[in-house]
Write a protein that holds these residues in place. Structure first.
Motif, short mmCIF file in Angstrom:
data_model
loop_
_atom_site.label_atom_id
_atom_site.label_comp_id
_atom_site.label_asym_id
_atom_site.label_seq_id
_atom_site.Cartn_x
_atom_site.Cartn_y
_atom_site.Cartn_z
N GLY A 116 0.82 -1.21 0.00
CA GLY A 116 0.00 0.00 0.00
C GLY A 116 0.85 1.26 0.00
O GLY A 116 2.03 1.25 -0.35
N LEU A 117 0.24 2.36 0.42
CA LEU A 117 0.92 3.65 0.43
C LEU A 117 2.06 3.60 1.45
O LEU A 117 1.92 3.08 2.54
N GLY A 118 3.18 4.16 1.07
CA GLY A 118 4.29 4.25 2.01
C GLY A 118 4.91 2.92 2.39
O GLY A 118 5.54 2.80 3.43
N ALA A 119 4.76 1.91 1.51
CA ALA A 119 5.27 0.58 1.88
C ALA A 119 6.77 0.60 2.09
O ALA A 119 7.29 0.03 3.06
N THR A 120 7.50 1.21 1.17
CA THR A 120 8.96 1.19 1.30
C THR A 120 9.42 1.90 2.55
O THR A 120 10.26 1.40 3.29
N SER A 121 8.84 3.08 2.82
CA SER A 121 9.25 3.81 4.02
C SER A 121 8.94 3.00 5.27
O SER A 121 9.72 2.97 6.22
N ILE A 151 4.27 20.96 3.42
CA ILE A 151 4.35 21.46 2.04
C ILE A 151 3.05 22.16 1.69
O ILE A 151 1.97 21.70 2.02
N GLY A 152 3.17 23.31 1.08
CA GLY A 152 1.96 24.08 0.74
C GLY A 152 1.93 24.34 -0.74
O GLY A 152 2.45 23.55 -1.52
N ASP A 198 8.77 9.77 8.60
CA ASP A 198 9.58 10.76 7.92
C ASP A 198 9.63 12.06 8.67
O ASP A 198 9.82 13.10 8.07
N VAL A 217 8.40 18.78 1.69
CA VAL A 217 7.87 17.57 2.29
C VAL A 217 8.57 17.32 3.62
O VAL A 217 9.79 17.25 3.69
N ARG A 218 7.81 17.24 4.68
CA ARG A 218 8.45 17.10 5.99
C ARG A 218 8.09 15.80 6.67
O ARG A 218 8.93 14.98 6.98
N ARG A 253 4.83 12.64 7.24
CA ARG A 253 3.59 12.11 6.69
C ARG A 253 2.82 11.44 7.80
O ARG A 253 3.41 10.83 8.69
N TRP A 306 0.43 14.53 3.85
CA TRP A 306 1.77 15.11 3.93
C TRP A 306 1.72 16.44 4.66
O TRP A 306 0.84 17.27 4.45
N ASN A 325 -2.93 8.69 3.47
CA ASN A 325 -1.66 9.38 3.57
C ASN A 325 -1.91 10.88 3.59
O ASN A 325 -2.70 11.38 2.81
#
Lengths: 204, 506
Positions: A45-50, A163-164, A196, A170-171, A173, A160, A158
């Motif tokens: 899913g989202l963010g799997a690697t992190s 970031i605007g 992150d 990106v700081r 999540r 983030w 997810n």
């Protein structure tokens, strides 16, 4: 004279072998179930690697070796930032026909093996399961694992921070992760993770 | 404990680089002085000094990089010369050799005559030391008068000679530090400690050093002969013309030797490396190590020896490739175990991983198993260098690079970046001007041939005008961070008006 940070970097506990669990990174303790030795964790899913990197960071900081197989696009800087010690981190890129033997060999040698997609088939997964259980390593699969993994995680939502519209960067999540499997204490549940966040995770 | 002669070339790395003694020069490694010439020493340059400090004291200092291969190559002819004096020369490292004193001494008529003969016939500034064992002889060589000097320690006088030396002479900085803090400053004080207490406190390695400090040298060989020939050999087919090919085989061979010795609970502190070419030329060298030779140490010495031979002068170079490599362990003694260091050091997990990874490399080739090293760069892909496991790592760059995208780094970095399209509200492709400003706010993004997604948030641009001084290598790029409505975040890079996805914040 040995500086304090020098000392802290050199003191690597040798006692991991006696534990049945591998330690999690401090910010994840209590929020995610502990990594039990001899099990497979499936992350999708989202963010799997992190998420996979964050799981490996705890054992790595405690002295374990981490190997990444068939993950040619793994971000090494991200790995270092989540807390994986690069001195004990190897990347292995085997040819497709030898991939399963390589995973088996790595299960014998290192404590945490990150496995990419398309490496292991159903029959190989069952044979590997016995070996993984005997050796006490943890396999984190960043792809669907053909067998039943003891712990399954899926990032479903997810958000983030930092970031605007044309400013910031990106700081951190906020990741909502669904847990499933025997190791997730039976019941399905969702948890909210903050990943992150550079201020917390970066090694001092 | 054989009476030994040690020939020592001070500052061999500088001599090997071809610098005259009156030119101030120093060899640096990891920004610290490793060796310096006599002229540099007179200007205040010492081993261990940082480069800045050395250059501050001696502005005309010639800076040389550490080049082990040249050192070895340049040392080959010296070893060949010494072999005429004594057929069996043991090399500790380039610049330091030892050989037994009894035969040559009798031939030349005494230790003094032998030393004078060596000094007369060996070119270059060297010093000779003769004593009851190799350790004392080495220290004697260091204590000899400046170049052209020799020092003979009479039989039985080793203990008296060693007594006033500082504990640093043992070449174990951590142990020396500890001993000093315990109040023991000289080898004599260390030798005065009772041996069983030293063994209990410092382990077998400490006990061996204690014996050395007493002038008793390494424990004599076990009188029993090893029941089985422990030599290992490998045939290279086709013959290896290059050093690194032979060195790779040597690594596997060294592992095998290590395994053979370990399974019999033995260790060796010397090894004979024999190399033979397809035309029958042979080069055999004896290498001695201070402590215990690990597999990596053996492989390194094979590499040095072959390098010196294959790349040496035209006269001594072999005419064919290396077809046979043989390793014969020497100075075999029972393995008394190694006390793992209390602070860090190698752990059991490290050893298990090292063995497994080395085996994998043997099967898949050295490039299949790699370790990452952080080097300098702006993009997440540029900041990483991958080095085959076991190779020397390039120096890590810790300082941040200007213009780098700030942390956190993306978890997925695409080796072959897929193309992307970024458009603004009007549908025109977004560009980044020379002043590092976007032409218009990006509103929609498409990865490859996928569906268009709305952009929720974006940041940047981070411009990178790289190598503008080098026209062929000049690259002008800019990076943007994009968060799509799907929740995915990407690091996009634009170059020449076209967008690519450099990385995904997966």
């Amino acid at each position: 004279m040995v500086g304090i940070d020098d000392l802290s970097r050199r003191v690597a506990p040798v006692a991991l072998a006696a534990e049945r669990q591998l330690p999690l990174r401090r910010d994840l303790r209590g929020r995610l179930p502990a990594l039990r030795r001899g099990t497979v964790v499936e992350v999708q899913g989202l963010g799997a690697t992190s998420l996979a990197l964050a799981l490996a960071a705890g054992p790595s900081a405690a002295g374990a070796w981490v190997a990444a197989v068939a993950l040619p696009s793994l971000g090494v800087v991200a790995a270092a930032e989540t807390g994986i010690v690069l001195d004990r981190f190897v990347l292995v890129d085997p040819p497709a026909d030898q991939a399963v033997t390589v995973v088996a060999a790595l299960v014998d040698s290192v404590e945490v093996v990150l496995v990419g997609p398309g490496v292991v088939g159903t029959r190989d997964a069952r044979r590997l399961a016995a070996r993984i259980r005997e050796r006490g390593s943890v396999v984190v699969s960043v792809a669907p694992w053909p067998d039943r993994a003891e712990l399954r995680m899926r990032g479903v939502r997810n958000r983030w921070d930092g970031i605007g519209s044309g400013y910031g960067h990106v700081r951190s999540r906020h990741l909502v992760v669904e847990l499933d499997g025997r190791a997730a204490a039976g019941a399905r549940r969702s948890i909210d993770l903050v990943l992150d966040d550079s201020a917390e995770q970066r090694p001092t | 404990m054989t009476r030994s002669v040690v020939v020592w070339f001070p500052d061999w790395p500088v001599i090997a680089a071809g610098v005259a003694a009156d030119v101030p020069a120093a060899v640096f490694h990891a920004n610290r002085v490793v060796a310096c010439s006599e002229a540099a020493r007179q200007s205040g340059v010492r081993r261990g000094l940082r480069r800045r400090e050395a250059q501050a004291g001696c502005p005309e200092l010639v800076v040389l990089p550490l080049d082990r291969d040249t050192e070895v190559r340049a040392f080959e002819p010296v070893v060949a010369l010494l072999e005429q004096i004594c057929p069996r020369v043991e090399i500790t490292r380039p610049g330091l050799v030892a050989f037994a004193a009894r035969g040559p001494s009798r031939y030349f008529g005494g230790d003094d005559a032998l030393s004078r003969h060596v000094l007369a016939n060996v070119p270059g500034p060297c010093r000779v030391g003769v004593a009851d064992d190799a350790f004392a002889a080495g220290l004697a060589a260091r204590s000899a008068d400046s170049a052209g000097g020799y020092l003979v320690i009479a039989p039985g006088e080793s203990a008296a000679f060693l007594a006033p030396m500082s504990v640093d002479a043992l070449d174990r900085p951590e142990l020396a530090d500890l001993l000093r803090r315990l109040g023991i400053r000289t080898l004599g004080e260390f030798a005065a400690l009772p041996a069983p207490r030293v063994l209990a406190r410092f382990g077998p390695e400490g006990a061996a050093l204690h014996r050395r400090a007493r002038g008793e040298g390494i424990r004599p060989l076990e009188t029993r002969t090893p029941p089985v020939d422990l030599a290992v050999q490998a045939e290279l087919d086709p013959p290896a013309e290059r050093v690194d090919v032979a060195a790779f085989t040597a690594k596997a061979l060294a592992d095998r030797l290590q395994h053979e010795l370990r399974s019999r609970a033995l260790m060796c502190s010397g090894i004979v490396i024999e190399a033979e070419t397809e035309h029958g030329e042979r080069l055999e060298r004896v290498w001695r190590h201070d402590g215990q030779l690990t597999a990596a140490g053996v492989a390194e010495r094979v590499r040095w020896q072959l390098d010196g031979w294959l790349n040496g002068s035209a006269a001594s170079r072999p005419t064919g490739g290396i077809s046979l490599l043989r390793l014969v362990p020497e100075e075999i003694h029972a393995d008394q175990g190694r006390q793992p260091a209390f602070w860090g050091g190698t752990t059991l997990a490290d050893e298990r991983a090292a063995r497994g990874l080395a085996r994998l490399q043997g099967v898949l080739g050295p490039d299949a198993v790699r370790m990452p090293v952080l080097v300098g760069g702006r993009g997440p892909g540029e900041r990483v260098a991958l080095v085959p496991w076991g190779d020397a790592k390039p120096a890590t760059v810790g300082a941040p690079w200007p213009g780098a995208v700030p942390a956190p780094a993306p978890a997925v970095v695409h080796g072959e970046p897929p193309p992307a399209d970024v458009v603004d509200a009007a549908g025109a492709t977004v560009t980044v001007t020379g002043r590092a400003m976007v032409s218009a706010a990006p509103t929609r993004v498409r990865i490859g041939r996928g569906r268009w997604a709305d952009i929720e948030a974006w940041a940047g641009p981070w411009p990178a005008d790289e190598r503008w001084w080098d026209p062929p290598a000049h690259r002008r790029r800019a990076r943007l961070q994009i968060v799509a409505a799907t929740g995915a975040a990407y690091l996009l890079v634009v170059e020449g008006g076209r967008w690519w996805v450099e990385a995904t914040y997966d």
